[in-house]
Motif scaffolding. Structure first.
Motif, PDB file in Angstrom:
ATOM      1  N   ASP A   1       7.414 -13.313  -3.312  1.00  0.00           N
ATOM      2  CA  ASP A   1       7.706 -14.321  -4.327  1.00  0.00           C
ATOM      3  C   ASP A   1       8.255 -13.672  -5.594  1.00  0.00           C
ATOM      4  OD1 ASP A   1       5.525 -13.126  -5.398  1.00  0.00           O
ATOM      5  OD2 ASP A   1       4.260 -14.910  -5.473  1.00  0.00           O
ATOM      6  N   ASN A   2       8.732 -14.510  -6.495  1.00  0.00           N
ATOM      7  CA  ASN A   2       9.462 -14.022  -7.673  1.00  0.00           C
ATOM      8  C   ASN A   2       8.577 -13.159  -8.578  1.00  0.00           C
ATOM      9  OD1 ASN A   2      11.763 -15.347  -6.847  1.00  0.00           O
ATOM     10  ND2 ASN A   2      11.234 -17.241  -7.962  1.00  0.00           N
ATOM     11  N   LYS A   3       7.301 -13.524  -8.705  1.00  0.00           N
ATOM     12  CA  LYS A   3       6.432 -12.778  -9.609  1.00  0.00           C
ATOM     13  C   LYS A   3       6.227 -11.359  -9.113  1.00  0.00           C
ATOM     14  CE  LYS A   3       2.244 -13.437 -12.301  1.00  0.00           C
ATOM     15  NZ  LYS A   3       1.058 -14.295 -12.536  1.00  0.00           N
ATOM     16  N   ILE A   4       6.012 -11.223  -7.808  1.00  0.00           N
ATOM     17  CA  ILE A   4       5.857  -9.882  -7.242  1.00  0.00           C
ATOM     18  C   ILE A   4       7.164  -9.114  -7.324  1.00  0.00           C
ATOM     19  CG2 ILE A   4       5.363  -8.631  -5.109  1.00  0.00           C
ATOM     20  CD1 ILE A   4       3.354 -10.745  -4.401  1.00  0.00           C
ATOM     21  N   ALA A   5       8.276  -9.807  -7.110  1.00  0.00           N
ATOM     22  CA  ALA A   5       9.587  -9.140  -7.217  1.00  0.00           C
ATOM     23  C   ALA A   5       9.815  -8.615  -8.634  1.00  0.00           C
ATOM     24  CB  ALA A   5      10.692 -10.108  -6.816  1.00  0.00           C
ATOM     25  N   LEU A   6       9.400  -9.391  -9.638  1.00  0.00           N
ATOM     26  CA  LEU A   6       9.533  -8.917 -11.028  1.00  0.00           C
ATOM     27  C   LEU A   6       8.658  -7.697 -11.280  1.00  0.00           C
ATOM     28  CD1 LEU A   6       9.570 -12.343 -12.950  1.00  0.00           C
ATOM     29  CD2 LEU A   6      11.489 -10.784 -12.567  1.00  0.00           C
TER      30      LEU A   6
ATOM     31  N   ARG B   1      -3.088  -6.206  -7.888  1.00  0.00           N
ATOM     32  CA  ARG B   1      -3.875  -7.418  -8.149  1.00  0.00           C
ATOM     33  C   ARG B   1      -3.084  -8.688  -7.844  1.00  0.00           C
ATOM     34  NH1 ARG B   1      -5.197  -4.393 -12.754  1.00  0.00           N
ATOM     35  NH2 ARG B   1      -3.773  -5.665 -14.001  1.00  0.00           N
ATOM     36  N   GLU B   2      -1.823  -8.657  -8.260  1.00  0.00           N
ATOM     37  CA  GLU B   2      -0.998  -9.856  -8.036  1.00  0.00           C
ATOM     38  C   GLU B   2      -0.762 -10.093  -6.547  1.00  0.00           C
ATOM     39  OE1 GLU B   2       0.764 -13.297  -8.909  1.00  0.00           O
ATOM     40  OE2 GLU B   2      -0.232 -11.960 -10.351  1.00  0.00           O
ATOM     41  N   PHE B   3      -0.599  -8.996  -5.827  1.00  0.00           N
ATOM     42  CA  PHE B   3      -0.387  -9.173  -4.393  1.00  0.00           C
ATOM     43  C   PHE B   3      -1.659  -9.696  -3.711  1.00  0.00           C
ATOM     44  CE2 PHE B   3      -0.389  -7.571  -0.008  1.00  0.00           C
ATOM     45  CZ  PHE B   3       0.759  -8.192   0.456  1.00  0.00           C
TER      46      PHE B   3
ATOM     47  N   ARG C   1       0.832  -1.204   0.000  1.00  0.00           N
ATOM     48  CA  ARG C   1       0.000   0.000   0.000  1.00  0.00           C
ATOM     49  C   ARG C   1       0.870   1.260   0.000  1.00  0.00           C
ATOM     50  NH1 ARG C   1      -4.705  -1.531   4.435  1.00  0.00           N
ATOM     51  NH2 ARG C   1      -5.807  -3.048   3.096  1.00  0.00           N
ATOM     52  N   LEU C   2       1.961   1.200   0.758  1.00  0.00           N
ATOM     53  CA  LEU C   2       2.881   2.345   0.761  1.00  0.00           C
ATOM     54  C   LEU C   2       3.490   2.558  -0.613  1.00  0.00           C
ATOM     55  CD1 LEU C   2       4.274   4.552   2.417  1.00  0.00           C
ATOM     56  CD2 LEU C   2       6.059   2.869   2.999  1.00  0.00           C
TER      57      LEU C   2
ATOM     58  N   ARG D   1       0.924   3.468 -13.949  1.00  0.00           N
ATOM     59  CA  ARG D   1      -0.324   3.134 -13.259  1.00  0.00           C
ATOM     60  C   ARG D   1      -0.704   1.662 -13.485  1.00  0.00           C
ATOM     61  NH1 ARG D   1      -1.718   8.219 -15.266  1.00  0.00           N
ATOM     62  NH2 ARG D   1      -2.884   7.254 -16.965  1.00  0.00           N
ATOM     63  N   GLU D   2      -0.510   1.199 -14.718  1.00  0.00           N
ATOM     64  CA  GLU D   2      -0.838  -0.200 -14.998  1.00  0.00           C
ATOM     65  C   GLU D   2       0.038  -1.150 -14.190  1.00  0.00           C
ATOM     66  OE1 GLU D   2      -0.509  -0.681 -19.164  1.00  0.00           O
ATOM     67  OE2 GLU D   2      -2.396   0.370 -19.622  1.00  0.00           O
ATOM     68  N   SER D   3       1.329  -0.812 -14.080  1.00  0.00           N
ATOM     69  CA  SER D   3       2.219  -1.655 -13.287  1.00  0.00           C
ATOM     70  C   SER D   3       1.806  -1.650 -11.819  1.00  0.00           C
ATOM     71  CB  SER D   3       3.671  -1.181 -13.413  1.00  0.00           C
ATOM     72  OG  SER D   3       4.110  -1.317 -14.743  1.00  0.00           O
ATOM     73  N   SER D   4       1.390  -0.458 -11.324  1.00  0.00           N
ATOM     74  CA  SER D   4       0.930  -0.396  -9.933  1.00  0.00           C
ATOM     75  C   SER D   4      -0.320  -1.239  -9.725  1.00  0.00           C
ATOM     76  CB  SER D   4       0.663   1.073  -9.547  1.00  0.00           C
ATOM     77  OG  SER D   4       1.837   1.853  -9.647  1.00  0.00           O
ATOM     78  N   ASN D   5      -1.270  -1.122 -10.673  1.00  0.00           N
ATOM     79  CA  ASN D   5      -2.497  -1.919 -10.564  1.00  0.00           C
ATOM     80  C   ASN D   5      -2.204  -3.420 -10.657  1.00  0.00           C
ATOM     81  OD1 ASN D   5      -4.017   0.432 -10.322  1.00  0.00           O
ATOM     82  ND2 ASN D   5      -4.361   0.600 -12.543  1.00  0.00           N
TER      83      ASN D   5
END
Length: 485
Positions: free
Chosen positions: A109-114, A159-161, A56-57, A151-155
């Motif tokens: 996890d790796n996906k969130i890290a990417l 979603r992934e998180f 969120r931060l 913005r898309e990357s943030s969204n």
């Protein structure tokens, strides 16, 4: 299962242990599993909480940096832009990158890290374009697409998180369900094993109890031929052994009773036959076979009747000995004085056969029943007199031997064979010597009564080997000086 090495007490303890230990193990395993699951849940909750707060931060910082960047671009004229505005942009950018680094440190996890790295790269691209455009006179601002990508990357990261959090909690729920299922299966297996063991134990004990019950019923019904065999724990087998000993004793008593009845019948039959013969002679005075006058017949009949009367009295006395043991009649007795008095009463019988008595009698005092001890001395002396040849010798010894009184009476008669020595103390038993030498017209209860007298005084009586220079019968009686109450 072989229970021969277990006692009933140990089996009860073992059964209790088998029933309780699996339950205890199951409870401990469940407690351990719940503790591990709770610890894992706390860890996951803590991690998810920290990750959620950091994500969120990051999303907030992403919005802040987009706003700062757009403001910085709008104030593209350096003459209009204040110095603090760039400092504010740089500060927002540093805070954004710090948030990204904090998120990566939480071991996502790796996906969130990417996705975090992708978000960092897009922000860096915007920064490079803004800083590069600032050095030129005409800024190139193709930033709408860059901001849209940010913005898309943030969204996407958001979603992934969320999906990651949902997946994590699903795994935790599956782990809890798996633990619950494992506990149920293990509990069912332990309960089944415990129940099976207890049932087997009860079955084996029930078999032992049935064997005991069957043996007792057979003994109660008088069926003594089948031996008692009880399998199972040592306690049950011990009870079976005691029942087998009782069966053997009852069988021996039954055999002894049969012999007793046969001997009684023989003892009574001989005088009755003599009475019948005498009665026949009295009824046929003209019988040419009559060789004696009537008074001889009458005398013979009276003698046989007296013998029957003696047998009856001896039987009554022997029966009383087996049913009564009056310890209150015991008193202190001088055995030497008692034995001398019995010898005095037998002087006539000794003189009739010219028998010599050789004695070694020590003065000994003993607690006992005087009438029984006197009768014991008398029966032994009467036997010795009857079996001794004329002008023979009877040897009597009375002495102390340790904690016992020892009495030996020995005669010069035909003796008793070794295989008959235990049987001569049975009621009405007649050995080969009595039959061959035609002695002993007594009741046949003398030695049997001697054994009863000795037993009442907690002693022993036996026929022992005679001396080499004096063949004959040698009887030894041993009585304790201090008998137990």
């Amino acid at each position: 299962m072989n229970l021969n090495f277990f006692s009933l007490k140990s089996l009860i303890v073992l059964g209790f242990a088998i029933a309780v230990i699996p339950l205890f193990v199951g409870v401990m395993y469940a407690a351990y599993g719940l503790r591990e699951t709770a610890a894992l849940g706390r860890t996951i909750n803590s991690q998810v909480f920290e990750q959620t707060k950091t994500v969120r931060l990051v999303l907030q910082k992403s919005s802040d940096i987009e706003r700062k960047a757009r403001l910085f671009v709008l104030l593209s004229d350096p003459s209009l832009r204040q110095p603090y505005e760039r400092e504010s942009y740089e500060a927002a950018r540093a805070s954004f990158r710090q948030a990204l680094n904090d998120l990566l440190k939480l071991h996502v996890d790796n996906k969130i890290a990417l996705l975090v790295n992708e978000l960092s790269e897009k922000e860096n691209l915007i920064y490079q374009q803004i800083i590069g455009a600032e050095s030129e006179e005409t800024p190139i601002l193709p930033l709408d697409e860059a901001f849209q990508g940010l913005r898309e990357s943030s969204n996407t990261l958001s979603r992934e998180f969320e999906a990651h959090v949902e997946h994590t909690f699903n795994e935790l729920r599956q782990l809890s369900e798996s633990l619950e299922q494992g506990l149920m299966v293990k509990g069912a297996v332990l309960l089944t094993c415990s129940t099976a063991f207890v049932l087997i134990l009860l079955l084996l004990l029930s078999r032992s109890m049935q064997q005991l019950d069957g043996a007792i019923r057979r003994l109660d019904a008088g069926e003594l031929e089948e031996p008692v065999e009880v399998a199972g724990p040592t306690d049950m087998r011990y009870l079976g052994e005691r029942l087998e000993s009782l069966r053997s004793h009852l069988l021996a008593l039954e055999t002894s009773k049969q012999h007793l009845m046969q001997n009684i019948a023989r003892e009574i039959d001989l005088p009755l036959q003599a009475i019948r013969d005498g009665a026949y002679r009295l009824n046929h005075p003209g019988n040419p076979q009559v060789l004696h006058p009537q008074q001889d017949f009458v005398r013979e009949l009276v003698g046989q009747i007296d013998k029957l009367q003696g047998v009856s009295e001896q039987l009554q006395h022997y029966s009383q000995l087996q049913t009564q043991q009056d310890a209150s009649a015991k008193q202190t007795i001088d055995l030497k004085v008692l034995l001398e008095s019995v010898l005095d009463k037998q002087q006539a019988a000794l003189q009739a056969k010219s028998l010599k008595v050789k004695k070694l009698i020590k003065p000994i005092r003993l607690q006992g029943v005087q009438e029984q001890l006197a009768a014991m001395f008398e029966h032994l002396l009467v036997n010795a007199i009857q079996y001794s040849p004329s002008a023979g010798e009877i040897r009597i010894m009375l002495r102390e031997a340790g904690e016992q009184v020892e009495l030996e009476i020995e005669d010069d008669g035909p003796g008793i064979a070794s295989e008959e020595r235990a049987q001569v103390f049975e009621p009405f038993y007649r050995g080969k010597s009595a039959v061959n030498h035609k002695v002993g017209d007594h009741s046949g209860l003398g030695l049997a009564m001697v054994r009863e007298y000795v037993n009442h005084h907690q002693g022993t009586v036996e026929i022992i080997d005679s001396r080499q220079d004096h063949p004959g019968t040698r009887v030894r009686v041993q009585l304790p000086l201090n008998p137990e109450a």
